[in-house]
Scaffold this motif. Structure first.
Motif, mmCIF file in Angstrom:
data_model
loop_
_atom_site.group_PDB
_atom_site.id
_atom_site.type_symbol
_atom_site.label_atom_id
_atom_site.label_comp_id
_atom_site.label_asym_id
_atom_site.label_seq_id
_atom_site.Cartn_x
_atom_site.Cartn_y
_atom_site.Cartn_z
ATOM 1 N N ASP A 193 36.654 -22.150 -12.143
ATOM 2 C CA ASP A 193 35.735 -21.987 -11.013
ATOM 3 C C ASP A 193 34.607 -21.002 -11.294
ATOM 4 O O ASP A 193 33.580 -21.032 -10.637
ATOM 5 C CB ASP A 193 36.491 -21.535 -9.759
ATOM 6 N N VAL A 194 34.811 -20.114 -12.241
ATOM 7 C CA VAL A 194 33.767 -19.191 -12.661
ATOM 8 C C VAL A 194 33.597 -19.365 -14.165
ATOM 9 O O VAL A 194 34.584 -19.454 -14.892
ATOM 10 C CB VAL A 194 34.139 -17.724 -12.331
ATOM 11 N N ILE A 195 32.356 -19.436 -14.614
ATOM 12 C CA ILE A 195 32.105 -19.550 -16.053
ATOM 13 C C ILE A 195 31.314 -18.333 -16.526
ATOM 14 O O ILE A 195 30.536 -17.746 -15.782
ATOM 15 C CB ILE A 195 31.377 -20.859 -16.427
ATOM 16 N N ARG A 196 31.561 -17.969 -17.781
ATOM 17 C CA ARG A 196 30.810 -16.887 -18.423
ATOM 18 C C ARG A 196 29.660 -17.549 -19.172
ATOM 19 O O ARG A 196 29.872 -18.416 -20.015
ATOM 20 C CB ARG A 196 31.714 -16.122 -19.385
ATOM 21 N N LYS A 197 28.443 -17.138 -18.858
ATOM 22 C CA LYS A 197 27.254 -17.812 -19.383
ATOM 23 C C LYS A 197 26.858 -17.368 -20.785
ATOM 24 O O LYS A 197 26.247 -18.142 -21.516
ATOM 25 C CB LYS A 197 26.070 -17.604 -18.435
ATOM 26 N N PHE A 198 27.165 -16.121 -21.161
ATOM 27 C CA PHE A 198 26.679 -15.599 -22.427
ATOM 28 C C PHE A 198 27.840 -15.159 -23.320
ATOM 29 O O PHE A 198 28.801 -14.564 -22.843
ATOM 30 C CB PHE A 198 25.747 -14.399 -22.205
ATOM 31 N N LEU A 209 29.331 -19.238 -10.541
ATOM 32 C CA LEU A 209 30.363 -19.951 -9.796
ATOM 33 C C LEU A 209 30.200 -21.435 -10.060
ATOM 34 O O LEU A 209 29.102 -21.979 -9.960
ATOM 35 C CB LEU A 209 30.241 -19.635 -8.305
ATOM 36 N N ASN A 210 31.297 -22.076 -10.393
ATOM 37 C CA ASN A 210 31.297 -23.484 -10.768
ATOM 38 C C ASN A 210 32.112 -24.294 -9.762
ATOM 39 O O ASN A 210 32.715 -25.292 -10.114
ATOM 40 C CB ASN A 210 31.891 -23.611 -12.186
ATOM 41 N N ALA A 211 32.172 -23.819 -8.514
ATOM 42 C CA ALA A 211 32.960 -24.490 -7.484
ATOM 43 C C ALA A 211 32.345 -24.173 -6.130
ATOM 44 O O ALA A 211 31.591 -23.218 -5.986
ATOM 45 C CB ALA A 211 34.402 -24.019 -7.532
ATOM 46 N N ASN A 212 32.714 -24.973 -5.151
ATOM 47 C CA ASN A 212 32.225 -24.765 -3.799
ATOM 48 C C ASN A 212 33.349 -24.089 -3.001
ATOM 49 O O ASN A 212 34.197 -24.766 -2.426
ATOM 50 C CB ASN A 212 31.831 -26.108 -3.181
ATOM 51 N N LEU A 213 33.354 -22.764 -3.001
ATOM 52 C CA LEU A 213 34.379 -22.014 -2.284
ATOM 53 C C LEU A 213 33.818 -21.548 -0.953
ATOM 54 O O LEU A 213 32.819 -20.834 -0.913
ATOM 55 C CB LEU A 213 34.825 -20.807 -3.106
ATOM 56 N N ILE A 214 34.477 -21.935 0.126
ATOM 57 C CA ILE A 214 34.036 -21.547 1.460
ATOM 58 C C ILE A 214 35.258 -21.068 2.242
ATOM 59 O O ILE A 214 36.272 -21.769 2.335
ATOM 60 C CB ILE A 214 33.363 -22.724 2.194
ATOM 61 N N GLY A 215 35.149 -19.849 2.772
ATOM 62 C CA GLY A 215 36.217 -19.300 3.604
ATOM 63 C C GLY A 215 37.501 -19.015 2.848
ATOM 64 O O GLY A 215 38.591 -19.109 3.409
#
Length: 156
Positions: free
Chosen positions: A83-88, A110-116
């Motif tokens: 759900d989270v990626i490291r870009k560098f 963030l690589n996901a749609n997290l709501i609430g």
């Protein structure tokens, strides 16, 4: 645990990270479960701080995955490792001083749609707080999300 030079905790985590001793993650997860009462917390999911894909290939695994998976199973929630990626990509900061460990700004996405969601973020060593805060801020861009953190050791 305190993560000081020549300490047992430093040796254990270095074995986990650099000596292909992924099973150490299981032992640390069991140790964590025995010592922390998670009953008062209601997490929706766990996100472990990611390695850059190149570093994960070099190492052969992410040292946090087994640890996070065991905690997720204990808490009866999911571990979202993508759900989270490291870009560098960066070389290891192991031998740098705290002052020299400044992370690249905006290193995570963030690589996901997290709501609430109440997200438990897991990392191995808390040194400056920069990595953890970058991951947390990505999740908190959605104002209905809540973040808690858990680390294996604190570099004092």
């Amino acid at each position: 645990m305190e993560f000081q030079d020549k300490s047992l905790s430093r040796k254990i985590i270095h074995q986990l990270k650099y000596s292909s001793r992924e099973n150490v993650g299981k032992s640390l997860a069991d140790w964590t479960i025995e010592r922390i009462n998670f009953n008062d917390y209601h997490f929706d999911l766990i996100i472990s701080v990611p390695l850059h894909s190149k570093k994960e290939r070099e190492r052969g695994y992410n040292q946090l995955h087994l640890y996070a998976n065991i905690l997720a199973k204990h808490l009866k929630i999911e571990h979202h490792c993508k759900d989270v990626i490291r870009k560098f990509y960066k070389k290891s900061q192991t031998f740098k001083t705290k002052k020299g460990r400044g992370d690249i700004e905006n290193n995570f996405e963030l690589n996901a749609n997290l709501i609430g969601k109440h997200v438990l973020i897991i990392d191995d060593v808390y040194t400056t707080g920069n990595t953890m805060s970058q991951v947390a801020w990505e999740i908190l861009k959605e104002p209905t999300n809540k973040v808690s953190v858990l680390v294996m050791a604190v570099d004092v």
